[in-house]
Write a protein that holds these residues in place. Sequence first.
Motif, PDB file in Angstrom:
ATOM      1  N   GLY A 160       0.759  -1.195   0.121  1.00  0.00           N
ATOM      2  CA  GLY A 160       0.014   0.112  -0.054  1.00  0.00           C
ATOM      3  C   GLY A 160       0.837   1.436  -0.058  1.00  0.00           C
ATOM      4  O   GLY A 160       0.214   2.373  -0.389  1.00  0.00           O
ATOM      5  N   ASP A 161       1.902   1.137   0.416  1.00  0.00           N
ATOM      6  CA  ASP A 161       2.901   2.307   0.272  1.00  0.00           C
ATOM      7  C   ASP A 161       3.349   2.710  -0.987  1.00  0.00           C
ATOM      8  O   ASP A 161       3.426   1.887  -1.964  1.00  0.00           O
ATOM      9  N   THR A 162       3.643   4.055  -1.492  1.00  0.00           N
ATOM     10  CA  THR A 162       4.110   4.451  -2.609  1.00  0.00           C
ATOM     11  C   THR A 162       5.259   5.358  -2.445  1.00  0.00           C
ATOM     12  O   THR A 162       5.732   5.892  -1.458  1.00  0.00           O
ATOM     13  N   ILE A 163       6.103   5.603  -3.509  1.00  0.00           N
ATOM     14  CA  ILE A 163       7.040   6.373  -3.744  1.00  0.00           C
ATOM     15  C   ILE A 163       7.136   7.165  -5.056  1.00  0.00           C
ATOM     16  O   ILE A 163       6.593   6.304  -6.129  1.00  0.00           O
ATOM     17  N   TYR A 164       7.489   8.133  -5.355  1.00  0.00           N
ATOM     18  CA  TYR A 164       7.710   8.940  -6.531  1.00  0.00           C
ATOM     19  C   TYR A 164       8.973   9.694  -6.434  1.00  0.00           C
ATOM     20  O   TYR A 164       9.229  10.617  -5.584  1.00  0.00           O
ATOM     21  N   TYR A 165       9.774   9.327  -7.527  1.00  0.00           N
ATOM     22  CA  TYR A 165      11.169   9.927  -7.527  1.00  0.00           C
ATOM     23  C   TYR A 165      11.512  10.410  -9.010  1.00  0.00           C
ATOM     24  O   TYR A 165      11.158   9.662  -9.876  1.00  0.00           O
ATOM     25  N   ASP A 166      12.811  11.185  -8.917  1.00  0.00           N
ATOM     26  CA  ASP A 166      13.173  11.634 -10.227  1.00  0.00           C
ATOM     27  C   ASP A 166      14.383  10.328 -10.408  1.00  0.00           C
ATOM     28  O   ASP A 166      15.101  10.250  -9.640  1.00  0.00           O
ATOM     29  N   SER A 167      14.213   9.955 -11.663  1.00  0.00           N
ATOM     30  CA  SER A 167      15.128   8.589 -11.861  1.00  0.00           C
ATOM     31  C   SER A 167      16.595   9.198 -12.256  1.00  0.00           C
ATOM     32  O   SER A 167      17.250   8.114 -12.440  1.00  0.00           O
ATOM     33  N   ILE A 168      16.910  10.194 -12.322  1.00  0.00           N
ATOM     34  CA  ILE A 168      18.148  10.706 -12.815  1.00  0.00           C
ATOM     35  C   ILE A 168      19.106  10.292 -11.692  1.00  0.00           C
ATOM     36  O   ILE A 168      20.206  10.242 -11.917  1.00  0.00           O
ATOM     37  N   VAL A 169      18.453  10.431 -10.438  1.00  0.00           N
ATOM     38  CA  VAL A 169      19.354  10.180  -9.263  1.00  0.00           C
ATOM     39  C   VAL A 169      19.570   8.585  -9.303  1.00  0.00           C
ATOM     40  O   VAL A 169      18.601   7.725  -9.369  1.00  0.00           O
ATOM     41  N   PRO A 170      20.848   8.204  -9.031  1.00  0.00           N
ATOM     42  CA  PRO A 170      21.181   7.009  -9.057  1.00  0.00           C
ATOM     43  C   PRO A 170      20.480   6.014  -8.023  1.00  0.00           C
ATOM     44  O   PRO A 170      19.901   6.267  -6.716  1.00  0.00           O
ATOM     45  N   HIS A 171      19.607   4.871  -8.392  1.00  0.00           N
ATOM     46  CA  HIS A 171      18.705   4.209  -7.770  1.00  0.00           C
ATOM     47  C   HIS A 171      18.712   2.481  -7.911  1.00  0.00           C
ATOM     48  O   HIS A 171      19.131   2.111  -9.249  1.00  0.00           O
ATOM     49  N   HIS A 172      18.161   1.951  -7.118  1.00  0.00           N
ATOM     50  CA  HIS A 172      17.692   0.486  -7.267  1.00  0.00           C
ATOM     51  C   HIS A 172      16.688   0.164  -6.474  1.00  0.00           C
ATOM     52  O   HIS A 172      16.582   0.100  -5.340  1.00  0.00           O
ATOM     53  N   VAL A 173      15.641  -0.732  -7.084  1.00  0.00           N
ATOM     54  CA  VAL A 173      14.478  -1.432  -6.588  1.00  0.00           C
ATOM     55  C   VAL A 173      14.806  -2.931  -6.459  1.00  0.00           C
ATOM     56  O   VAL A 173      15.131  -3.578  -7.450  1.00  0.00           O
ATOM     57  N   HIS A 174      14.516  -3.555  -5.095  1.00  0.00           N
ATOM     58  CA  HIS A 174      14.639  -4.810  -5.170  1.00  0.00           C
ATOM     59  C   HIS A 174      13.616  -5.095  -3.819  1.00  0.00           C
ATOM     60  O   HIS A 174      13.193  -4.182  -2.928  1.00  0.00           O
ATOM     61  N   ALA A 175      13.254  -6.607  -3.785  1.00  0.00           N
ATOM     62  CA  ALA A 175      12.371  -6.894  -2.778  1.00  0.00           C
ATOM     63  C   ALA A 175      13.028  -6.868  -1.529  1.00  0.00           C
ATOM     64  O   ALA A 175      14.445  -7.173  -1.565  1.00  0.00           O
ATOM     65  N   PHE A 176      12.541  -6.685  -0.317  1.00  0.00           N
ATOM     66  CA  PHE A 176      13.243  -6.222   0.956  1.00  0.00           C
ATOM     67  C   PHE A 176      13.863  -7.756   1.329  1.00  0.00           C
ATOM     68  O   PHE A 176      12.974  -8.661   1.526  1.00  0.00           O
ATOM     69  N   GLU A 177      15.057  -7.859   1.887  1.00  0.00           N
ATOM     70  CA  GLU A 177      15.500  -9.121   2.453  1.00  0.00           C
ATOM     71  C   GLU A 177      15.274 -10.325   1.671  1.00  0.00           C
ATOM     72  O   GLU A 177      15.188 -11.563   2.307  1.00  0.00           O
ATOM     73  N   GLY A 178      15.364 -10.308   0.303  1.00  0.00           N
ATOM     74  CA  GLY A 178      15.223 -11.437  -0.449  1.00  0.00           C
ATOM     75  C   GLY A 178      14.012 -11.908  -0.454  1.00  0.00           C
ATOM     76  O   GLY A 178      13.843 -13.256  -1.119  1.00  0.00           O
ATOM     77  N   GLN A 179      12.952 -11.513  -0.272  1.00  0.00           N
ATOM     78  CA  GLN A 179      11.579 -12.059  -0.198  1.00  0.00           C
ATOM     79  C   GLN A 179      10.864 -11.282  -1.622  1.00  0.00           C
ATOM     80  O   GLN A 179      11.253 -10.489  -2.065  1.00  0.00           O
ATOM     81  N   ALA A 180      10.156 -12.248  -2.212  1.00  0.00           N
ATOM     82  CA  ALA A 180       9.209 -11.740  -3.300  1.00  0.00           C
ATOM     83  C   ALA A 180       8.412 -10.749  -3.158  1.00  0.00           C
ATOM     84  O   ALA A 180       7.940 -10.511  -2.038  1.00  0.00           O
ATOM     85  N   ALA A 181       8.150  -9.816  -4.137  1.00  0.00           N
ATOM     86  CA  ALA A 181       7.550  -8.796  -3.746  1.00  0.00           C
ATOM     87  C   ALA A 181       6.611  -8.368  -5.350  1.00  0.00           C
ATOM     88  O   ALA A 181       7.028  -9.203  -6.266  1.00  0.00           O
ATOM     89  N   GLN A 182       5.423  -7.673  -5.267  1.00  0.00           N
ATOM     90  CA  GLN A 182       4.904  -7.219  -6.511  1.00  0.00           C
ATOM     91  C   GLN A 182       4.731  -5.672  -6.354  1.00  0.00           C
ATOM     92  O   GLN A 182       3.942  -5.281  -5.222  1.00  0.00           O
ATOM     93  N   ILE A 183       4.808  -5.059  -7.558  1.00  0.00           N
ATOM     94  CA  ILE A 183       4.478  -3.559  -7.411  1.00  0.00           C
ATOM     95  C   ILE A 183       3.849  -3.148  -8.791  1.00  0.00           C
ATOM     96  O   ILE A 183       3.884  -3.858  -9.843  1.00  0.00           O
ATOM     97  N   LEU A 184       3.268  -1.970  -8.684  1.00  0.00           N
ATOM     98  CA  LEU A 184       2.595  -1.296  -9.715  1.00  0.00           C
ATOM     99  C   LEU A 184       3.682  -0.123  -9.949  1.00  0.00           C
ATOM    100  O   LEU A 184       3.844   0.631  -8.968  1.00  0.00           O
ATOM    101  N   ALA A 185       4.035  -0.104 -10.903  1.00  0.00           N
ATOM    102  CA  ALA A 185       5.247   0.848 -11.383  1.00  0.00           C
ATOM    103  C   ALA A 185       4.625   1.564 -12.578  1.00  0.00           C
ATOM    104  O   ALA A 185       4.374   1.035 -13.754  1.00  0.00           O
ATOM    105  N   VAL A 186       4.945   3.045 -12.774  1.00  0.00           N
ATOM    106  CA  VAL A 186       4.792   3.871 -13.873  1.00  0.00           C
ATOM    107  C   VAL A 186       6.139   4.598 -14.014  1.00  0.00           C
ATOM    108  O   VAL A 186       6.491   5.299 -13.166  1.00  0.00           O
ATOM    109  N   ILE A 187       6.656   4.468 -15.215  1.00  0.00           N
ATOM    110  CA  ILE A 187       7.816   5.094 -15.312  1.00  0.00           C
ATOM    111  C   ILE A 187       7.449   6.138 -16.582  1.00  0.00           C
ATOM    112  O   ILE A 187       6.916   5.819 -17.608  1.00  0.00           O
ATOM    113  N   TYR A 188       8.233   7.224 -16.217  1.00  0.00           N
ATOM    114  CA  TYR A 188       7.774   8.415 -17.352  1.00  0.00           C
ATOM    115  C   TYR A 188       9.460   8.883 -18.065  1.00  0.00           C
ATOM    116  O   TYR A 188      10.273   9.061 -17.090  1.00  0.00           O
TER     117      TYR A 188
END
Length: 191
Positions: A160-188
Amino acid sequence: MDRTNIIGEKIKDLRTAKEISIDELAERTGLTAGQIERIENNIDIPSLAPLLKIARALGVRLGTFLDDQSEEDGPVVCRRGEADDTISFSNNAVDARQHMHYHSLSRSKADRHMEPFIIDIDANNDAFTLSAHEGEEFIMVLKGMLEINYGKYTYLLEEGDTIYYDSIVPHHVHAFEGQAAQILAVIYTPV
């Protein structure tokens, strides 16, 4: 159905149709000619950042590599179960292992500037590197927990949490502590 192998083929088809050599594409993207060849031959699975560089260099939108249907001018409805085809990216895993499976929600929308996906993230404890690209990203956690490294900060997101960010800043998205996850992502990505 995993459609990852179409990415390399589409890049090669677009590059040859535009009469751009591998060396020229490498120069435009900052990738090596060897990297381009491995991507085109589906040996390496690109992360999102190099894929965006290739799309820009070829003068196409990111979604071009994901589309296989005729484009529509009006709204596009994606019914439950219609986003089952997946595209997988390595997302900079050190061994280029596919751990993020993208389900496009807008494959047939013409001239779109946003790329909405449902993304299944496999359980993964592999090392990673941060990446950056032009644009913005919006993420909502649908299942599991997510860890996002953004610049020098780390954010933990729950269902239920969301995040919105500028992707020009170096970043990485991954599941926490090696557990599987599912997200809705919108990339502009800007044109």
